[in-house]
Scaffold this active site. Structure first.
Site, PDB file in Angstrom:
ATOM      1  CE  LYS A 120      -4.209   0.779   2.245  1.00 22.16           C
ATOM      2  NZ  LYS A 120      -5.135   0.953   1.131  1.00 22.16           N
TER       3      LYS A 120
HETATM    4  N1  PMP Z   1      -7.442  -2.354  -3.301  1.00 23.10           N
HETATM    5  C1  PMP Z   1      -6.921  -1.146  -3.030  1.00 23.10           C
HETATM    6  C2  PMP Z   1      -6.108  -0.463  -4.074  1.00 23.10           C
HETATM    7  C3  PMP Z   1      -7.172  -0.531  -1.805  1.00 23.10           C
HETATM    8  O1  PMP Z   1      -6.664   0.674  -1.530  1.00 23.10           O
HETATM    9  C4  PMP Z   1      -7.971  -1.200  -0.839  1.00 23.10           C
HETATM   10  C5  PMP Z   1      -8.262  -0.538   0.474  1.00 23.10           C
HETATM   11  N2  PMP Z   1      -7.288  -0.822   1.428  1.00 23.10           N
HETATM   12  C6  PMP Z   1      -8.459  -2.473  -1.155  1.00 23.10           C
HETATM   13  C7  PMP Z   1      -8.186  -3.014  -2.392  1.00 23.10           C
HETATM   14  C8  PMP Z   1      -9.241  -3.259  -0.151  1.00 23.10           C
HETATM   15  O2  PMP Z   1      -8.375  -3.748   0.854  1.00 23.10           O
HETATM   16  P1  PMP Z   1      -8.850  -3.940   2.338  1.00 23.10           P
HETATM   17  O3  PMP Z   1      -9.986  -4.895   2.302  1.00 23.10           O
HETATM   18  O4  PMP Z   1      -7.665  -4.532   3.032  1.00 23.10           O
HETATM   19  O5  PMP Z   1      -9.228  -2.621   2.855  1.00 23.10           O
END
Ligand code: PMP
Length: 324
Positions: free
Chosen positions: A158
């Site tokens: 991220k």
């Molecule tokens: N894809 C991206 C690019 C994101 O930023 C997120 C949000 N964190 C997600 C998918 C979903 O991930 P999560 O379920 O861990 O929030």
């Protein structure tokens, strides 16, 4: 946006949010070299408790992101959990909350390289309701932007800089009158939403995109894969999805910390599941919503109660040392 939550964790201390500031020469500000997590806190009025959803898993993923970006690990995952809980406690929220931890390059120097460049951790919280306000379902477009490739900016981390890709895709969708977008990989297969993962249902089968399509391996996605099978017997299939399958799917939904479970009712002006949330989507959403609020006994180990939790104590010395 004014934030009623007064405290942030910054440079090893719990400080007033307005004092948690970085320089314009900060490396992460200049080059997007920070990584972050977004964690939801669900307030349960009846329990008088705030539940942080899969807090430890978020910090495990952040540790992976940090490794990729040469961000030195100053705190252990247990210590990060303790800091997060303590911060939320100090802010005393009694409504749904978003916790935003970041690990960032704290060096102040020109030049993008990551080595020999100090790192730090910061966190803040903010009240957080629905990401998609009041919409019964989303109208989305397939974006003309492509998802960042693993060999360009790894989507499994991220990384702040990668969210320029998210911002471009999301903004174009909004300006074109849609609620959201679906982003394809360079190879033309479905990747995910701008900041959320993707599921579809076809002929009673639950299908999601593989990590090889440059998705962030979402914690919500992983949770759905687990409980959909355990609770409802839907074994999720993970495979490449063609763009044209979007137009013939029986149901489609996004999932993520922000989006939670968000049904898609229209895609590229083609109706999905009769313009309403489909039955399997609804089942999954209903289960997810009550589980996150601490209403599913079998899933309480996915939740960290803030007000009832005692510190493991592991963090105490570290924070004192960092505070100097
Ligand atoms: N894809 C991206 C690019 C994101 O930023 C997120 C949000 N964190 C997600 C998918 C979903 O991930 P999560 O379920 O861990 O929030």
């Amino acid at each position: 946006m004014s934030n009623p939550h007064k405290f942030a964790f910054f440079e090893g201390n719990y400080v007033n949010l307005e004092n948690a500031k970085v320089s314009i020469m900060n490396h992460s500000f200049m080059y997007g070299t920070a990584v972050f997590e977004g964690v939801r806190g669900y307030w349960n009025e009846e329990h008088g408790e705030m539940y942080l959803f899969r807090l430890r898993e978020h910090f495990l993923r952040m540790a992976d992101s940090m490794k990729i970006m040469h961000l030195g690990v100053k705190y252990s995952v247990d210590e990060l959990v303790d800091i997060a809980v303590e911060l939320v406690k100090r802010n005393e929220p009694k409504t749904d909350t978003y916790l935003r931890p970041s690990a960032y390059k704290a060096g102040q120097r020109v030049g993008p390289s990551l080595e020999d460049n100090p790192s730090d951790i910061c966190m803040f919280t903010v009240p957080f309701g629905d990401y998609f306000h009041g919409a019964p379902g989303l109208k989305v477009q397939v974006s003309s932007w492509r998802r960042v490739e693993d060999n360009a900016i790894p989507a499994r981390a991220k990384i702040v800089g990668a969210y320029a890709n998210t911002a471009l895709a999301k903004t174009d969708a909004i300006l074109a009158g849609f609620d959201e977008c679906i982003v394809l990989s360079e190879n033309g297969h479905v990747s995910e939403g701008s900041a959320m993962n993707f599921f579809m249902v076809k002929n009673g089968k639950l299908i999601t995109t593989p990590t090889s399509e440059n998705i962030l391996e979402g914690i919500t996605r992983g949770s759905i894969i687990e409980f959909a099978e355990k609770e409802f017997g839907y074994k999720a299939i993970t495979r490449q999805i063609d763009r044209s399958e979007l137009y013939t799917a029986d149901e489609i939904f996004f999932c993520g910390t922000g989006a939670q479970i968000a049904p898609i009712i229209e895609i590229d002006k083609r109706e999905v599941s009769g313009g309403v949330a489909g039955p399997i989507t609804t089942k999954i959403r209903d289960f997810y919503t009550s589980m996150c609020r601490g209403e599913k006994a079998d899933y309480m180990d996915w939740l960290t109660p803030v007000y009832g939790k005692k510190s493991s104590g592991k963090n105490d010395n570290k924070v004192k040392a960092a505070a100097k």
